[in-house]
Scaffold this active site. Structure first.
Site, PDB file in Angstrom:
ATOM      1  N   ARG A  26      11.313   3.840   3.236  1.00 56.70           N
ATOM      2  CA  ARG A  26      10.989   2.881   4.311  1.00 56.70           C
ATOM      3  C   ARG A  26      12.265   2.123   4.641  1.00 56.70           C
ATOM      4  O   ARG A  26      12.992   1.691   3.736  1.00 56.70           O
ATOM      5  CB  ARG A  26       9.898   1.905   3.865  1.00 56.70           C
ATOM      6  CG  ARG A  26       9.683   0.780   4.870  1.00 56.70           C
ATOM      7  CD  ARG A  26       8.476  -0.064   4.555  1.00 56.70           C
ATOM      8  NE  ARG A  26       7.246   0.665   4.837  1.00 56.70           N
ATOM      9  CZ  ARG A  26       6.037   0.107   4.799  1.00 56.70           C
ATOM     10  NH1 ARG A  26       5.912  -1.180   4.512  1.00 56.70           N
ATOM     11  NH2 ARG A  26       4.968   0.821   5.063  1.00 56.70           N
TER      12      ARG A  26
ATOM     13  N   HIS B  71       5.247   5.818  11.493  1.00 55.71           N
ATOM     14  CA  HIS B  71       4.721   5.703  10.124  1.00 55.71           C
ATOM     15  C   HIS B  71       3.758   6.890   9.947  1.00 55.71           C
ATOM     16  O   HIS B  71       2.543   6.740   9.921  1.00 55.71           O
ATOM     17  CB  HIS B  71       4.005   4.362   9.976  1.00 55.71           C
ATOM     18  CG  HIS B  71       3.707   3.940   8.565  1.00 55.71           C
ATOM     19  ND1 HIS B  71       3.826   4.784   7.473  1.00 55.71           N
ATOM     20  CD2 HIS B  71       3.282   2.751   8.066  1.00 55.71           C
ATOM     21  CE1 HIS B  71       3.495   4.107   6.376  1.00 55.71           C
ATOM     22  NE2 HIS B  71       3.147   2.879   6.709  1.00 55.71           N
TER      23      HIS B  71
ATOM     24  N   ARG C 217       0.798  -1.231   0.000  1.00 52.49           N
ATOM     25  CA  ARG C 217       0.000   0.000   0.000  1.00 52.49           C
ATOM     26  C   ARG C 217       0.827   1.276   0.000  1.00 52.49           C
ATOM     27  O   ARG C 217       0.551   2.212  -0.755  1.00 52.49           O
ATOM     28  CB  ARG C 217      -0.882   0.085   1.260  1.00 52.49           C
ATOM     29  CG  ARG C 217      -2.168  -0.608   1.186  1.00 52.49           C
ATOM     30  CD  ARG C 217      -2.483  -1.150   2.553  1.00 52.49           C
ATOM     31  NE  ARG C 217      -1.492  -2.158   2.878  1.00 52.49           N
ATOM     32  CZ  ARG C 217      -1.595  -3.419   2.478  1.00 52.49           C
ATOM     33  NH1 ARG C 217      -2.635  -3.813   1.849  1.00 52.49           N
ATOM     34  NH2 ARG C 217      -0.629  -4.284   2.736  1.00 52.49           N
ATOM     35  N   THR C 218       1.797   1.338   0.889  1.00 54.80           N
ATOM     36  CA  THR C 218       2.490   2.619   1.073  1.00 54.80           C
ATOM     37  C   THR C 218       3.230   3.003  -0.204  1.00 54.80           C
ATOM     38  O   THR C 218       3.093   4.120  -0.712  1.00 54.80           O
ATOM     39  CB  THR C 218       3.450   2.531   2.268  1.00 54.80           C
ATOM     40  OG1 THR C 218       2.732   2.032   3.385  1.00 54.80           O
ATOM     41  CG2 THR C 218       4.042   3.881   2.602  1.00 54.80           C
TER      42      THR C 218
ATOM     43  N   LYS D 133      26.131  -4.139  -1.463  1.00 53.12           N
ATOM     44  CA  LYS D 133      27.609  -4.235  -1.547  1.00 53.12           C
ATOM     45  C   LYS D 133      28.263  -3.529  -0.376  1.00 53.12           C
ATOM     46  O   LYS D 133      29.474  -3.389  -0.321  1.00 53.12           O
ATOM     47  CB  LYS D 133      28.105  -3.586  -2.846  1.00 53.12           C
ATOM     48  CG  LYS D 133      27.533  -4.156  -4.114  1.00 53.12           C
ATOM     49  CD  LYS D 133      28.041  -3.315  -5.305  1.00 53.12           C
ATOM     50  CE  LYS D 133      27.151  -3.505  -6.517  1.00 53.12           C
ATOM     51  NZ  LYS D 133      27.328  -2.397  -7.489  1.00 53.12           N
TER      52      LYS D 133
HETATM   53  N1   CP Z   1      -0.051  -0.037   5.945  1.00 51.69           N
HETATM   54  C1   CP Z   1       1.119  -0.309   5.343  1.00 51.69           C
HETATM   55  O1   CP Z   1       2.147   0.275   5.695  1.00 51.69           O
HETATM   56  O2   CP Z   1       1.057  -1.268   4.379  1.00 51.69           O
HETATM   57  P1   CP Z   1       2.274  -1.739   3.489  1.00 51.69           P
HETATM   58  O3   CP Z   1       3.271  -2.406   4.434  1.00 51.69           O
HETATM   59  O4   CP Z   1       1.699  -2.695   2.487  1.00 51.69           O
HETATM   60  O5   CP Z   1       2.906  -0.536   2.867  1.00 51.69           O
END
Ligand code: CP
Length: 305
Positions: free
Chosen positions: A101, A129, A51-52, A80
């Site tokens: 991320r 998040h 999703r993110t 590496k």
């Molecule tokens: N909610 C969320 O962070 O989903 P993903 O890990 O799929 O990005």
């Protein structure tokens, strides 16, 4: 705030949050605007995501920008031994904003300190998040008509769930009552309970996911037990199915109750709940696209008419 990184939800004041929510509603009404023409956005995903990453990339596409990046760090020179600092310095040469991320808590803060373009934290370990929080707040506002004075029940992995940690702080501006439901092994860390105490936020804590708790809730925020954060998988096996929401558990609940989940889900919401008008998690994920359009424009200081 303009041309700034978003590393933690604490980077936003209450006014910032309200402003981004208003901006999000504009993108909800019309997501296709050519506001990022000529801009390049980098998505650096050192950890898996559906999703993110896809909602960020869709947001950029809908705004007419271009995307570079990776979804598997094993294909990059970090495999590496290239440092995070050097990776960020390189991407600074190519992109106007970095969405990242990373599995390490604090990685986004560190990246923001070495970067000369805004960093948007798309999740750092069990820490934060913040864009998930903004889409959660938007979803709560959209379904409840207010953010004020709500009873928010958070269920599942409150120890490792970074979306829980961010949402707790984001909601703290709006006089919530929190109900925390977790097994002993996955209880909310003391630092977040200290935060509630110092901000005079009411909370209750249970290990039992009882009918009474569900009936008192305006929002039921279900979470997945985060297998990837366990060092001992036997410990994960013990708690992985600790709470499972079933359709019959929604009988007698408030009309305004909505079930949120940051997703992905594993077993914690049975599929028969999906048909309930109280299930909102798929719409919640859709709201992520509008929210991320708003966050990107805000970080780049782009005005939205
Ligand atoms: N909610 C969320 O962070 O989903 P993903 O890990 O799929 O990005």
């Amino acid at each position: 705030m303009s041309n700034k990184s978003l590393v933690s939800i604490t980077d936003y004041t209450k006014d910032d949050i309200l402003r981004i929510l208003e901006l999000t509603s504009k993108f909800d009404a019309n997501p296709n605007r050519r506001l990022l023409e000529g801009k390049v956005c980098a998505t650096l995903f050192f950890e898996p995501s559906t999703r993110t990453r896809l909602s960020f990339e869709t947001a950029v596409n809908r705004l007419g920008g271009r995307i570079i990046g990776f979804s598997d760090a094993a294909t990059t020179s970090s495999s590496k031994g290239e440092s995070l600092k050097d990776t960020i310095k390189m991407v600074n040469n190519y992109a106007d904003i970095i969405i990242m991320r990373h599995h390490l808590e604090g990685a986004a803060r560190y990246a923001s300190e070495v970067s000369n373009v805004p960093i948007i934290n798309a999740g750092d370990g069990a820490n934060q998040h913040p864009t998930q929080t903004m889409l959660d707040l938007y979803s709560i506002y959209k379904t409840q008509g207010t953010l004020e004075n709500l009873t928010i029940t958070m269920v599942g992995d409150l120890k490792y769930g970074r979306t829980v940690h961010s949402l707790l702080i984001g909601m703290s501006h709006f006089n919530p009552t929190f109900i925390f439901v977790a097994p002993e092994e996955l209880k909310l860390p003391d630092t977040y309970k200290d935060f509630c105490n110092s901000h005079k936020i009411k909370y209750e804590e249970y290990t039992d996911f009882s009918a009474d708790v569900i009936k008192r809730s305006d929002i039921l925020y279900m979470t997945r037990v985060q297998r990837e954060r366990f060092t001992d998988l036997m410990e994960y096996e013990k708690v992985k199915n600790v709470y499972i929401l079933k359709k019959n558990m929604l009988e007698g609940t408030k009309d305004n109750l909505r079930i949120l989940h940051p997703l992905p889900r594993v077993n914690e919401i049975q599929q028969d709940v999906d048909d309930s008008p109280k299930a909102y998690y798929f719409e919640q994920a859709k709201n992520g696209m509008f929210t991320r359009e708003a966050v990107i424009c805000d970080a780049l200081g782009i005005k939205v008419e």
